[in-house]
Design a protein around this motif. Structure first.
Motif, PDB file in Angstrom:
ATOM      1  N   VAL A  35       0.838  -1.197   0.000  1.00  0.00           N
ATOM      2  CA  VAL A  35       0.000   0.000   0.000  1.00  0.00           C
ATOM      3  C   VAL A  35       0.876   1.251   0.000  1.00  0.00           C
ATOM      4  O   VAL A  35       1.829   1.342   0.768  1.00  0.00           O
ATOM      5  N   ALA A  36       0.544   2.216  -0.853  1.00  0.00           N
ATOM      6  CA  ALA A  36       1.246   3.504  -0.831  1.00  0.00           C
ATOM      7  C   ALA A  36       0.873   4.232   0.453  1.00  0.00           C
ATOM      8  O   ALA A  36      -0.257   4.128   0.926  1.00  0.00           O
ATOM      9  N   ASN A  49      14.364   5.332   5.946  1.00  0.00           N
ATOM     10  CA  ASN A  49      14.687   4.281   4.983  1.00  0.00           C
ATOM     11  C   ASN A  49      13.502   3.428   4.582  1.00  0.00           C
ATOM     12  O   ASN A  49      13.671   2.321   4.103  1.00  0.00           O
ATOM     13  N   GLY A  50      12.290   3.922   4.786  1.00  0.00           N
ATOM     14  CA  GLY A  50      11.103   3.172   4.398  1.00  0.00           C
ATOM     15  C   GLY A  50      10.394   2.571   5.592  1.00  0.00           C
ATOM     16  O   GLY A  50      10.887   2.589   6.721  1.00  0.00           O
ATOM     17  N   GLY A  51       9.218   2.042   5.317  1.00  0.00           N
ATOM     18  CA  GLY A  51       8.421   1.437   6.372  1.00  0.00           C
ATOM     19  C   GLY A  51       7.003   1.195   5.913  1.00  0.00           C
ATOM     20  O   GLY A  51       6.738   1.100   4.713  1.00  0.00           O
ATOM     21  N   TYR A  52       6.083   1.124   6.867  1.00  0.00           N
ATOM     22  CA  TYR A  52       4.668   0.927   6.547  1.00  0.00           C
ATOM     23  C   TYR A  52       3.816   1.245   7.760  1.00  0.00           C
ATOM     24  O   TYR A  52       4.264   1.160   8.901  1.00  0.00           O
ATOM     25  N   TRP A  53       2.569   1.650   7.492  1.00  0.00           N
ATOM     26  CA  TRP A  53       1.575   1.801   8.553  1.00  0.00           C
ATOM     27  C   TRP A  53       0.988   0.431   8.813  1.00  0.00           C
ATOM     28  O   TRP A  53       0.548  -0.247   7.891  1.00  0.00           O
ATOM     29  N   GLY A  54       0.996   0.007  10.053  1.00  0.00           N
ATOM     30  CA  GLY A  54       0.529  -1.330  10.392  1.00  0.00           C
ATOM     31  C   GLY A  54      -0.640  -1.318  11.355  1.00  0.00           C
ATOM     32  O   GLY A  54      -1.337  -0.310  11.505  1.00  0.00           O
ATOM     33  N   PRO A  55      -0.836  -2.453  12.013  1.00  0.00           N
ATOM     34  CA  PRO A  55      -1.963  -2.600  12.935  1.00  0.00           C
ATOM     35  C   PRO A  55      -1.983  -1.530  14.022  1.00  0.00           C
ATOM     36  O   PRO A  55      -0.938  -1.080  14.487  1.00  0.00           O
ATOM     37  N   ARG A  79       0.462  10.764  10.988  1.00  0.00           N
ATOM     38  CA  ARG A  79      -0.280  10.946   9.737  1.00  0.00           C
ATOM     39  C   ARG A  79      -0.585  12.411   9.451  1.00  0.00           C
ATOM     40  O   ARG A  79      -0.894  12.765   8.325  1.00  0.00           O
ATOM     41  N   ASP A  80      -0.523  13.263  10.470  1.00  0.00           N
ATOM     42  CA  ASP A  80      -0.806  14.682  10.276  1.00  0.00           C
ATOM     43  C   ASP A  80       0.450  15.508  10.537  1.00  0.00           C
ATOM     44  O   ASP A  80       1.339  15.092  11.264  1.00  0.00           O
ATOM     45  N   ALA A  81       0.505  16.688   9.923  1.00  0.00           N
ATOM     46  CA  ALA A  81       1.667  17.564  10.058  1.00  0.00           C
ATOM     47  C   ALA A  81       1.737  18.136  11.468  1.00  0.00           C
ATOM     48  O   ALA A  81       0.737  18.237  12.163  1.00  0.00           O
ATOM     49  N   GLY A  82       2.943  18.490  11.868  1.00  0.00           N
ATOM     50  CA  GLY A  82       3.154  19.120  13.166  1.00  0.00           C
ATOM     51  C   GLY A  82       4.506  19.800  13.179  1.00  0.00           C
ATOM     52  O   GLY A  82       5.346  19.550  12.306  1.00  0.00           O
ATOM     53  N   PRO A  83       4.741  20.660  14.141  1.00  0.00           N
ATOM     54  CA  PRO A  83       6.019  21.355  14.226  1.00  0.00           C
ATOM     55  C   PRO A  83       7.190  20.371  14.306  1.00  0.00           C
ATOM     56  O   PRO A  83       7.167  19.436  15.102  1.00  0.00           O
ATOM     57  N   GLY A  84       8.188  20.566  13.448  1.00  0.00           N
ATOM     58  CA  GLY A  84       9.368  19.708  13.451  1.00  0.00           C
ATOM     59  C   GLY A  84       9.235  18.423  12.648  1.00  0.00           C
ATOM     60  O   GLY A  84      10.177  17.644  12.570  1.00  0.00           O
ATOM     61  N   PHE A  85       8.079  18.167  12.043  1.00  0.00           N
ATOM     62  CA  PHE A  85       7.856  16.956  11.252  1.00  0.00           C
ATOM     63  C   PHE A  85       7.958  17.279   9.765  1.00  0.00           C
ATOM     64  O   PHE A  85       7.418  18.280   9.321  1.00  0.00           O
ATOM     65  N   LYS A  86       8.647  16.402   9.023  1.00  0.00           N
ATOM     66  CA  LYS A  86       8.791  16.571   7.568  1.00  0.00           C
ATOM     67  C   LYS A  86       7.999  15.485   6.854  1.00  0.00           C
ATOM     68  O   LYS A  86       7.884  14.359   7.349  1.00  0.00           O
ATOM     69  N   PRO A  87       7.457  15.784   5.663  1.00  0.00           N
ATOM     70  CA  PRO A  87       6.649  14.783   4.958  1.00  0.00           C
ATOM     71  C   PRO A  87       7.490  13.606   4.465  1.00  0.00           C
ATOM     72  O   PRO A  87       8.646  13.765   4.077  1.00  0.00           O
ATOM     73  N   ILE A  88       6.895  12.441   4.525  1.00  0.00           N
ATOM     74  CA  ILE A  88       7.486  11.213   3.980  1.00  0.00           C
ATOM     75  C   ILE A  88       6.439  10.530   3.117  1.00  0.00           C
ATOM     76  O   ILE A  88       5.241  10.762   3.276  1.00  0.00           O
ATOM     77  N   GLN A  89       6.890   9.693   2.199  1.00  0.00           N
ATOM     78  CA  GLN A  89       5.968   8.884   1.410  1.00  0.00           C
ATOM     79  C   GLN A  89       6.716   7.667   0.890  1.00  0.00           C
ATOM     80  O   GLN A  89       7.940   7.652   0.828  1.00  0.00           O
ATOM     81  N   GLY A  90       5.969   6.659   0.538  1.00  0.00           N
ATOM     82  CA  GLY A  90       6.558   5.440   0.016  1.00  0.00           C
ATOM     83  C   GLY A  90       5.504   4.396  -0.260  1.00  0.00           C
ATOM     84  O   GLY A  90       4.312   4.698  -0.329  1.00  0.00           O
TER      85      GLY A  90
END
Length: 113
Positions: A35-36, A49-55, A79-90
């Motif tokens: 799943v993207a 280095n990658g990963g996934y959303w799990g249970p 899953r939501d933006a916040g101070p100090g967090f950068k976007p990731i995708q994969g």
């Protein structure tokens, strides 16, 4: 007596191994595989280095140092933006995949603060 002891040891070993198969260390279970995904990361664990959303909404991130996935119990992925967090995708790896997710990791690096 000896046969009972051997049977108990074998059952204990099978139980221990079954725990390893379901802890997310070797990749996602079927509903979460392939799943993207997108999210945000604060860089706490070092380069992404990658990963996934799990249970249960946990993110499992890939660690090249241990060659396995680890559950983010510290909530450094969200899953939501916040101070100090950068976007990731994969894209999550295929079910039962034992190793690094396919494809290169997203652009980064996201260094530890």
């Amino acid at each position: 007596m000896r046969h009972a002891l051997l049977a108990a040891l074998a059952a204990g070993g099978a139980l221990a191994l079954s725990g390893c198969a379901t802890d997310g260390a070797y990749g996602p279970p079927r509903p979460y595989a392939g799943v993207a995904y997108g999210g945000y990361y604060d860089g706490y664990y070092g380069a992404f280095n990658g990963g996934y959303w799990g249970p249960r909404g946990y993110f499992y991130y890939w660690s090249p140092q241990t060659n396995r996935y680890h559950r983010d119990d510290g909530h450094h992925f969200r899953r939501d933006a916040g101070p100090g967090f950068k976007p990731i995708q994969g894209r999550a790896p295929a079910a039962g995949m034992r190793g690094h997710p396919s494809g290169p990791p997203p652009a980064g690096p996201y260094e530890r603060h």
